[in-house]
Design an enzyme around this catalytic site. Structure first.
Site, PDB file in Angstrom:
ATOM      1  N   GLY A 175       0.787  -1.238   0.000  1.00  0.00           N
ATOM      2  CA  GLY A 175       0.000   0.000   0.000  1.00  0.00           C
ATOM      3  C   GLY A 175       0.812   1.277   0.000  1.00  0.00           C
ATOM      4  N   GLU A 177       1.868   2.907  -2.321  1.00  0.00           N
ATOM      5  CA  GLU A 177       1.392   3.839  -3.364  1.00  0.00           C
ATOM      6  C   GLU A 177       0.130   4.559  -2.901  1.00  0.00           C
ATOM      7  OE1 GLU A 177       2.929   0.840  -4.375  1.00  0.00           O
ATOM      8  OE2 GLU A 177       4.501   2.285  -4.826  1.00  0.00           O
ATOM      9  N   TRP A 185       5.437  -6.531   1.325  1.00  0.00           N
ATOM     10  CA  TRP A 185       4.514  -7.500   0.751  1.00  0.00           C
ATOM     11  C   TRP A 185       5.146  -8.761   0.173  1.00  0.00           C
ATOM     12  CZ3 TRP A 185       5.406  -7.352  -4.598  1.00  0.00           C
ATOM     13  CH2 TRP A 185       5.951  -6.173  -5.098  1.00  0.00           C
ATOM     14  N   ASN A 224       9.239   0.890  -1.030  1.00  0.00           N
ATOM     15  CA  ASN A 224       9.586   2.279  -1.340  1.00  0.00           C
ATOM     16  C   ASN A 224       8.929   3.271  -0.378  1.00  0.00           C
ATOM     17  OD1 ASN A 224       7.255   1.254  -3.205  1.00  0.00           O
ATOM     18  ND2 ASN A 224       6.841   3.416  -2.873  1.00  0.00           N
ATOM     19  N   ASP A 233      11.460   4.683  -7.171  1.00  0.00           N
ATOM     20  CA  ASP A 233      10.589   3.548  -6.807  1.00  0.00           C
ATOM     21  C   ASP A 233      11.378   2.244  -6.786  1.00  0.00           C
ATOM     22  OD1 ASP A 233       8.316   2.050  -6.186  1.00  0.00           O
ATOM     23  OD2 ASP A 233       7.600   1.968  -8.247  1.00  0.00           O
ATOM     24  N   ASP A 247      12.165  -0.151  -4.681  1.00  0.00           N
ATOM     25  CA  ASP A 247      11.942  -0.689  -3.341  1.00  0.00           C
ATOM     26  C   ASP A 247      12.839  -1.887  -3.052  1.00  0.00           C
ATOM     27  OD1 ASP A 247      10.807  -3.150  -4.134  1.00  0.00           O
ATOM     28  OD2 ASP A 247       8.837  -2.253  -4.320  1.00  0.00           O
ATOM     29  N   ARG A 267      15.559  -3.855  -6.823  1.00  0.00           N
ATOM     30  CA  ARG A 267      15.007  -3.250  -8.031  1.00  0.00           C
ATOM     31  C   ARG A 267      15.995  -2.316  -8.689  1.00  0.00           C
ATOM     32  NH1 ARG A 267       8.583  -2.859  -6.995  1.00  0.00           N
ATOM     33  NH2 ARG A 267       8.467  -0.910  -8.119  1.00  0.00           N
ATOM     34  N   ASN A 297      12.042  -7.602  -9.387  1.00  0.00           N
ATOM     35  CA  ASN A 297      10.860  -7.261  -8.614  1.00  0.00           C
ATOM     36  C   ASN A 297      10.614  -8.357  -7.576  1.00  0.00           C
ATOM     37  OD1 ASN A 297       7.925  -6.462  -8.111  1.00  0.00           O
ATOM     38  ND2 ASN A 297       8.603  -4.895  -9.546  1.00  0.00           N
ATOM     39  N   ALA A 350       1.010  -6.364 -12.151  1.00  0.00           N
ATOM     40  CA  ALA A 350       0.782  -5.034 -12.704  1.00  0.00           C
ATOM     41  C   ALA A 350       1.091  -4.947 -14.189  1.00  0.00           C
ATOM     42  CB  ALA A 350       1.671  -4.040 -11.964  1.00  0.00           C
TER      43      ALA A 350
END
Lengths: 598, 178
Positions: A224, A226, A276, A294, A337, A339, A360, A433, A572
């Protein structure tokens, strides 16, 4: 006498299980030619700590194979000499394809668990399936549907309708739902014993990772960042269903690390720091090592001057108290970003006790897992433009300036409030990722599923802390003017150098599995493949016809080794990043378990 | 006789009224459903306010000044150099007789003129329905509210509860098949 009691118990268990499956298939049904259902033993802490032995026996009882996060199986019937004969043994169509919130469909990112010939898999909405894999075919024993609130959770899931798998504890299957619940299901009957709300989508929190079982606790991470959350890792006592501890990844006033949030904006309100991806556990130090995501907002780093601890860090916490023991931050005051939510793989190399993490930002890191001290970092992507490299002494990017509140790294590749648009490599998806790496402890090779990428970010400065929850709080957004490809890249952890790279047309969105002399992985175009563990030469491939965005695993039943993988593009990619891989637009949503055998 | 004529006329009028109300309702439903299915929600959000996000920074449809024709064109053609994709199949085909979108064909869509293709193509009537939906239900509206949220999502989900005063909730009841 003792043995006789045990046998009687087993017989009674089997008879009861027969009654249960008999009620479902009174007409003979698909399970008719299967041997009688057997009750599995409780999964104990001791068994979890000895997961390597379990894997040698054909099981896969914890998310990453073992608690060290290695995803290495010693099973060797399928090896570089026999792998050419690998073929589909059976498949099973699963559910969870429906959309919700901002998502048009669910997808599969889970790792199946295997115990005594039964598989436990999850779909994107958190349904759990128990499948009898004995007798060379798959039969559904039960499906537990948690009735996830699709719109409530799907509207604040930044990156897909995903669930990465379940966990086993005693006679329970422990699982998460996107809408933030932790659920305990009876392993034999599929009936839910209890459920507990751990995360709250009203705050923009959702849960996609598999639980990690440590002692009598389930460890939960949250997504979450973002949406302006304050990240955490939480431990739930599985016997009392009470929370044991919750450690926030963003410090509050009076706590260490708060000095790394220097501006007027309260880090606690929207600092991000999601968690996550399932972490690892080092029993010798009683330490959980977990990746932190991030900072929020993602790209507008001038909104949050300072290093922004503990975002973009590997975090080590005491398993009993959740107290932070050490951290290692990869990209301070991150404007990309990048993370660090990915897993940490615990390995011993000589006398070094390492935690490996593929970030990343394009670098694979090794730190001492007892104190977080930096050992080495190596670029595993073909192209890095945001930094000249990682300083071999400090482990920080070469351009990192402790005297600066807002980092710009290599300015040409860094979006800022003054230069709102910038292209950088790797792009914001990485690098690497969530898809897990794997580690072969004999070859000392670490296999990274790579997204070889660049992308473009445009800064849209955030003016104030979010007034409302459940709204994107990103400080800009990415676009995809560049083609993105992928690879499986091996790092020799004895030298910290890249030992090989197998390039793929598409980004690796699924992760890897290591066996004695092979590496397995898949592509979002549908291919599942096996590489020679030493040379990374491709030895076998099969196109499943569906997008692969889940890691392969292996198990053994009836004396025969299988490789299993979930197929159905989740995540995504097909919503936010598809322009970089236009051919993938033709991939249709799907939801299928593939099991391969010799 | 007169009575019959009047009755018939009234019936025709009534049916006509019902018909047009139904047509309007189904048009609105098509617009809303298309807005969701075509992933307008991904960037502009269900309420149309847009903002930053993984899809890029989307403009607010609540504050837009565009008229119907301009909305139809923007959805059809996308907006070059932004994240707004084109939703009508083939509008930039190099070998098409006409190039209805900015006179561009595929070969013109490079660099800053790049236009992404939508993940879901729409038919012209669906594009019009979306434009009408935006004009009627989103444009010019103030802050999103509970009634609008429920109209979009229905009332079977907790998705709209942040627009309600705080209440306590039951968790959903899982079910098992075996």
């Amino acid at each position: 006498m003792k043995a006789r009691t045990l046998n009687l118990r087993l017989l009674a268990g089997a008879a009861l299980a027969c009654l249960i499956s008999g009620s479902a298939y009174a007409d003979g049904g698909p399970a008719a030619d299967k041997p009688a259902t057997v009750k599995s033993a409780d999964v104990t802490t001791e068994r979890l700590l000895n997961a390597n032995k379990e894997m040698a026996d054909g099981n896969w009882i914890t998310h990453h194979g073992n608690l060290w996060g290695q995803r290495y199986s010693p099973l060797a019937q399928i090896n570089k000499d026999t792998v050419k004969g690998l073929h589909v043994a059976w498949t099973m169509q699963l559910g969870g394809l429906e959309g919700g919130g901002i998502w048009s469909h669910g997808g599969l990112e889970g790792t199946p668990l295997a115990e005594n010939g039964y598989l436990y898999v999850t779909d994107g909405w958190g349904s759990v399936y128990k499948i009898d894999a004995r007798g060379g075919k798959g039969t559904l024993i039960w499906k537990m549907d948690p009735k996830t609130d699709h719109d409530w959770a799907g509207a604040v899931a930044c990156c897909g309708v995903d669930n990465r798998g379940a966990a086993l504890y005693k006679n329970l299957v422990i699982s998460h739902t996107l809408d933030g619940r932790l659920i305990a299901t009876d392993k034999e009957t599929g009936q839910v014993k209890w459920q507990r709300a751990v995360a709250n989508p009203d705050k923009g929190e959702v849960v996609t990772g598999a639980p990690l079982i440590v002692k009598n606790m389930a460890i939960t991470g949250v997504a979450g960042a973002e949406y302006g959350i304050r990240g955490w890792i939480a431990a739930t006592d599985l016997d009392t269903q009470k929370e044991v501890w919750r450690t926030y990844t963003i410090p509050t006033k009076g706590e260490a690390g708060i000095e790394s949030w220097k501006g007027a904006n309260s880090a606690e309100v929207a600092g991000g720091g999601s968690t996550w991806v399932t972490g690892s556990y080092d029993a010798a130090n009683n330490t959980i090592v977990w990746g932190v995501g991030n900072p929020g907002p993602d790209w507008d780093n001038a909104f949050r001057p300072g290093d922004n601890l503990y975002t973009d860090s590997s975090l080590a916490v005491d398993a009993d108290t959740g107290k932070i023991k050490w951290h290692f931050q990869h990209t301070p005051n991150d404007p990309y970003d990048y993370d660090s939510v990915g897993e940490n793989v615990l390995v011993d190399v000589g006398d070094k006790k390492l935690a490996l993490h593929a970030n990343r930002n394009g670098f694979g890191y090794a730190v001492d897992r007892t104190d977080g001290k930096f050992e080495w970092a190596t670029a595993f992507v073909k192209k890095v433009t945001w930094t000249k490299g990682i300083n071999p002494k400090t482990g920080k990017p070469e351009e990192y300036d402790a005297g600066k509140d807002v980092q710009t790294y290599l300015a040409a590749a860094t979006p800022t409030r003054d230069k709102a648009l910038a292209d950088f490599c790797p792009g914001n998806m990485g690098g690497k990722n969530w898809p897990p790496t794997s580690y072969n402890p004999e070859l000392k090779l670490w296999y990274i599923p790579v997204i070889e990428s660049c992308n473009r970010v445009t800064i849209a400065p955030e003016k104030a802390l979010p007034a409302k929850s459940r709204e994107f709080f990103t400080g800009g957004g990415p676009s995809q003017p560049f083609r993105i490809t992928g690879s499986v890249t091996a790092i020799d952890v004895t030298t910290g150098k890249v030992a090989g790279k197998f390039e793929t047309k598409f980004p690796n969105l699924g992760g890897t599995l290591a066996t004695k002399d092979l590496v397995f992985s898949g592509e979002p175009s549908g291919e599942v493949f096996a590489l020679d563990g030493k040379t990374l030469e491709k030895l076998w491939g099969f196109n499943t016809g569906g997008g692969v965005s889940a890691p392969p695993m292996t198990f053994q039943v009836d004396g025969k080794q299988y490789v299993a993988i979930l197929v159905g593009l989740g995540g995504a990619w097909d919503k936010w990043f598809i322009d970089s891989t236009p051919e993938l637009k033709t991939m249709q949503p799907g939801s299928m378990l593939y099991v391969f055998g010799l | 006789m007169m009575f019959r004529v009047n009755l018939a006329a009234t019936l025709v009028m009534a049916l006509g009224f019902l018909g047009s109300a139904q047509a309007e309702e189904s048009e609105a439903q098509l617009g809303r459903a298309t807005y969701a299915r075509a992933n307008c929600v991904g960037c502009h959000k269900w309420h149309g306010n847009g903002g930053g996000g993984y899809g890029g920074a989307a403009l607010s449809l609540r504050k837009t000044q565009l008229d119907r024709e301009q909305i139809v064109k923007t959805v059809t053609c996308g907006r070059p150099g932004t994240g707004m994709p084109s939703f009508l199949r083939g509008v930039y085909d190099d070998d098409a007789k006409e190039h209805p979108c900015y006179d561009f064909s595929q070969k013109d869509l490079t660099g800053d003129n790049h236009v992404a293709e939508a993940g879901t193509f729409l038919r012209p009537n669906e594009i019009e329905a979306v434009a009408d939906y935006v004009l009627k239900n989103i444009m010019g509206h103030g802050d999103p509210n509970l009634a609008e949220c429920v109209a979009f999502f229905g009332d079977t989900s907790r998705v709209c509860e942040i627009y309600k005063p705080k209440t306590s909730h039951q968790m959903p009841t899982p079910s098992t098949q075996n």
